[in-house]
Scaffold this motif. Structure first.
Motif, PDB file in Angstrom:
ATOM      1  N   SER A 248      38.046  36.582  26.971  1.00  9.91           N
ATOM      2  CA  SER A 248      37.060  37.236  26.105  1.00  9.91           C
ATOM      3  C   SER A 248      36.336  38.371  26.825  1.00  9.91           C
ATOM      4  O   SER A 248      35.760  39.253  26.179  1.00  9.91           O
ATOM      5  N   LEU A 249      36.361  38.349  28.170  1.00 11.34           N
ATOM      6  CA  LEU A 249      35.751  39.424  28.963  1.00 11.34           C
ATOM      7  C   LEU A 249      36.763  40.521  29.300  1.00 11.34           C
ATOM      8  O   LEU A 249      36.478  41.399  30.108  1.00 11.34           O
ATOM      9  N   SER A 250      37.940  40.451  28.675  1.00  9.51           N
ATOM     10  CA  SER A 250      39.005  41.451  28.865  1.00  9.51           C
ATOM     11  C   SER A 250      39.556  41.460  30.285  1.00  9.51           C
ATOM     12  O   SER A 250      40.004  42.500  30.776  1.00  9.51           O
ATOM     13  N   VAL A 251      39.509  40.309  30.950  1.00 13.23           N
ATOM     14  CA  VAL A 251      40.142  40.174  32.258  1.00 13.23           C
ATOM     15  C   VAL A 251      41.620  39.850  32.023  1.00 13.23           C
ATOM     16  O   VAL A 251      41.927  38.879  31.331  1.00 13.23           O
ATOM     17  N   PRO A 252      42.537  40.640  32.565  1.00 17.33           N
ATOM     18  CA  PRO A 252      43.962  40.311  32.370  1.00 17.33           C
ATOM     19  C   PRO A 252      44.293  38.988  33.036  1.00 17.33           C
ATOM     20  O   PRO A 252      43.703  38.626  34.058  1.00 17.33           O
ATOM     21  N   ARG A 253      45.226  38.242  32.479  1.00 18.75           N
ATOM     22  CA  ARG A 253      45.473  36.893  32.987  1.00 18.75           C
ATOM     23  C   ARG A 253      45.958  36.886  34.427  1.00 18.75           C
ATOM     24  O   ARG A 253      45.697  35.922  35.150  1.00 18.75           O
ATOM     25  N   GLU A 254      46.587  37.972  34.889  1.00 17.82           N
ATOM     26  CA  GLU A 254      46.971  38.012  36.300  1.00 17.82           C
ATOM     27  C   GLU A 254      45.753  38.210  37.212  1.00 17.82           C
ATOM     28  O   GLU A 254      45.856  38.087  38.431  1.00 17.82           O
ATOM     29  N   GLY A 255      44.595  38.485  36.603  1.00 18.74           N
ATOM     30  CA  GLY A 255      43.368  38.614  37.375  1.00 18.74           C
ATOM     31  C   GLY A 255      42.547  37.344  37.443  1.00 18.74           C
ATOM     32  O   GLY A 255      41.501  37.312  38.104  1.00 18.74           O
ATOM     33  N   PHE A 256      43.000  36.280  36.782  1.00 21.21           N
ATOM     34  CA  PHE A 256      42.206  35.048  36.748  1.00 21.21           C
ATOM     35  C   PHE A 256      42.029  34.443  38.141  1.00 21.21           C
ATOM     36  O   PHE A 256      40.929  34.050  38.528  1.00 21.21           O
ATOM     37  N   THR A 257      43.112  34.347  38.906  1.00 20.28           N
ATOM     38  CA  THR A 257      43.005  33.753  40.241  1.00 20.28           C
ATOM     39  C   THR A 257      42.144  34.594  41.179  1.00 20.28           C
ATOM     40  O   THR A 257      41.317  34.041  41.916  1.00 20.28           O
ATOM     41  N   PRO A 258      42.273  35.931  41.198  1.00 21.25           N
ATOM     42  CA  PRO A 258      41.352  36.713  42.020  1.00 21.25           C
ATOM     43  C   PRO A 258      39.879  36.510  41.660  1.00 21.25           C
ATOM     44  O   PRO A 258      39.027  36.448  42.562  1.00 21.25           O
ATOM     45  N   LEU A 259      39.561  36.369  40.391  1.00 20.38           N
ATOM     46  CA  LEU A 259      38.157  36.135  40.027  1.00 20.38           C
ATOM     47  C   LEU A 259      37.711  34.736  40.431  1.00 20.38           C
ATOM     48  O   LEU A 259      36.547  34.530  40.804  1.00 20.38           O
ATOM     49  N   PHE A 260      38.605  33.761  40.339  1.00 14.94           N
ATOM     50  CA  PHE A 260      38.322  32.427  40.860  1.00 14.94           C
ATOM     51  C   PHE A 260      37.969  32.543  42.343  1.00 14.94           C
ATOM     52  O   PHE A 260      36.971  31.985  42.817  1.00 14.94           O
TER      53      PHE A 260
ATOM     54  N   ALA B 111      27.746  39.633  39.362  1.00 16.85           N
ATOM     55  CA  ALA B 111      28.719  39.421  38.287  1.00 16.85           C
ATOM     56  C   ALA B 111      28.910  40.694  37.468  1.00 16.85           C
ATOM     57  O   ALA B 111      30.049  41.072  37.151  1.00 16.85           O
ATOM     58  N   ALA B 112      27.817  41.356  37.125  1.00 15.39           N
ATOM     59  CA  ALA B 112      27.912  42.577  36.332  1.00 15.39           C
ATOM     60  C   ALA B 112      28.687  43.651  37.078  1.00 15.39           C
ATOM     61  O   ALA B 112      29.520  44.365  36.495  1.00 15.39           O
ATOM     62  N   ASP B 113      28.444  43.766  38.387  1.00 16.33           N
ATOM     63  CA  ASP B 113      29.117  44.792  39.169  1.00 16.33           C
ATOM     64  C   ASP B 113      30.598  44.477  39.320  1.00 16.33           C
ATOM     65  O   ASP B 113      31.446  45.380  39.258  1.00 16.33           O
ATOM     66  N   LEU B 114      30.927  43.199  39.511  1.00 14.49           N
ATOM     67  CA  LEU B 114      32.333  42.807  39.599  1.00 14.49           C
ATOM     68  C   LEU B 114      33.071  43.181  38.316  1.00 14.49           C
ATOM     69  O   LEU B 114      34.164  43.760  38.351  1.00 14.49           O
ATOM     70  N   LEU B 115      32.488  42.873  37.167  1.00 14.52           N
ATOM     71  CA  LEU B 115      33.142  43.164  35.896  1.00 14.52           C
ATOM     72  C   LEU B 115      33.239  44.670  35.661  1.00 14.52           C
ATOM     73  O   LEU B 115      34.257  45.165  35.154  1.00 14.52           O
ATOM     74  N   ARG B 116      32.206  45.408  36.058  1.00 13.80           N
ATOM     75  CA  ARG B 116      32.250  46.865  35.905  1.00 13.80           C
ATOM     76  C   ARG B 116      33.319  47.475  36.811  1.00 13.80           C
ATOM     77  O   ARG B 116      34.065  48.371  36.396  1.00 13.80           O
ATOM     78  N   MET B 117      33.411  47.006  38.070  1.00 21.08           N
ATOM     79  CA  MET B 117      34.449  47.523  38.971  1.00 21.08           C
ATOM     80  C   MET B 117      35.846  47.194  38.455  1.00 21.08           C
ATOM     81  O   MET B 117      36.796  47.951  38.665  1.00 21.08           O
TER      82      MET B 117
END
Length: 356
Positions: free
Chosen positions: A307-319, A139-145
């Motif tokens: 809150s983790l600064s993920v842009p909303r167009e990135g929500f589905t890729p993180l899912f 998880a940490a690496d995904l968020l850092r990348m």
């Protein structure tokens, strides 16, 4: 005949069970609440893959770390082709480039999903890809990348909880798509791509973003009641409330609500969203009496990822990055049956003219 296969049993699985009447999600014999927020994503993957992937129990963190590095070596040359694509389209392009014949294909699929999610979001903004760190937690690496910035421990725990929460959820549309492809012996990576393609549809994986759109339109807590009343009067669905399967509270929502609460601060909209949630539940009870329309996983997913600064167009890729572990498990489980999934259809078109 049941259109859409509602309530039709299409597979037997030992992976997960959704009990909508009781509001429970069971993952390999354990309630979701025993896993999400309690164990890392890597440990949850090891639980889900037990008996399916031989090496997963030895050191899942190292296994997925190596998989991310291997995936990046495959995918980095494709980064220039991501500009102009949406993040989901970019992720589809990247995952489709992986060979089905690759060894350790299950771990590669999950490592690649994390790398591809981050690359695709950044590529859609013409930002360079960030290489993975095999020694970091998944998880940490995904968020850092994704952010190309250091990640605080609390942020990593929040994303870890999210990835575990969405790791598997019965025979949903994307998982069924993955199992259908697996049943043809097309290969695990092809099945995972099929799962992603199904997840792309707004009726399945695209709902958390509109929660933030709703909050944007409401603007301030004091506007909530009038805005929500007007939306219901227009026949609109309130995003983040109600669920097709769960007749009581969605257990994933409870888990993510706790994760969101730990991230609350002055620089995010969590306190405002909580006020809107309270008002929305009051309005729904008044306007739709007798219907159980609780807050669902989409509402808290939106707050957590925002809150983790993920842009909303990135929500589905993180899912997809989280669900990839479930797709891989179902793909292997389906392949072991040795049977192709081939339902029947009822022909309702015109008939050829009968011979005289």
């Amino acid at each position: 005949m049941k259109i859409g296969l509602d309530d039709v049993v299409a597979a037997e699985t030992a992976l997960s069970h959704v009990d909508g009447e009781a509001g429970r999600l069971i993952i390999r014999g354990r309630d979701l609440e025993e896993l999400a927020g309690q164990v890392s994503f890597e440990e949850a993957v090891a639980t889900l893959w037990e008996g399916l992937v031989p090496d997963i129990s030895e050191d899942p963190r190292c296994l997925l770390g190596r998989a991310r590095v291997r995936a990046f070596a495959h995918l980095a040359p494709l980064a220039p082709h991501l500009s102009g694509l949406t993040p989901v389209e970019g992720m589809r392009l990247l995952l489709a480039a992986l060979p089905d014949a690759e060894e350790d294909h299950a771990s590669l699929a999950v490592g690649a999903a994390a790398v591809a999610a981050a690359m695709a979001v950044r590529g859609s903004r013409s930002l360079p890809a960030v290489a993975p760190d095999a020694s970091a937690g998944h998880a940490a690496d995904l968020l850092r990348m994704l952010r190309d910035a250091p990640v605080e421990d609390g942020e990593a725990r929040g994303l870890d909880t999210y990835l575990v929460t969405v790791i598997d959820h019965g025979l949903n549309a994307s998982t069924f798509a993955a199992r259908v492809v697996s049943s043809t012996e097309a290969g695990l990576l092809s099945a995972v791509v099929a799962g992603l393609c199904a997840l792309k549809g707004p009726l399945h994986g695209g709902a958390p973003g509109p929660v933030l759109d709703m909050l944007d339109r409401i603007g301030r807590p004091e506007n909530a009641e009038a805005w929500l009343d007007a939306a219901i009067a227009r026949g609109e669905r309130l995003m983040g409330f109600g669920h097709r399967i769960y007749r009581v509270r969605d257990p994933r929502a409870d888990v993510l609500k706790g994760a969101v609460a730990r991230l609350k601060g002055a620089d995010n909209r969590i306190a405002f969203a909580e006020a809107v949630e309270r008002t929305a539940l009051e309005v729904l009870e008044r306007r739709k009496p007798g219907r159980r329309l609780d807050t669902n996983v989409e509402f808290y997913t939106a707050l957590l990822l925002d809150s983790l600064s993920v842009p909303r167009e990135g929500f589905t890729p993180l899912f997809a990055a989280g669900r990839s572990a479930g797709w891989a498990a179902h793909t292997i489980e389906q392949a072991r049956t040795g049977r192709i999934i081939r339902p029947q259809s009822r022909y309702v078109g015109p008939r050829p003219a009968e011979a005289a």
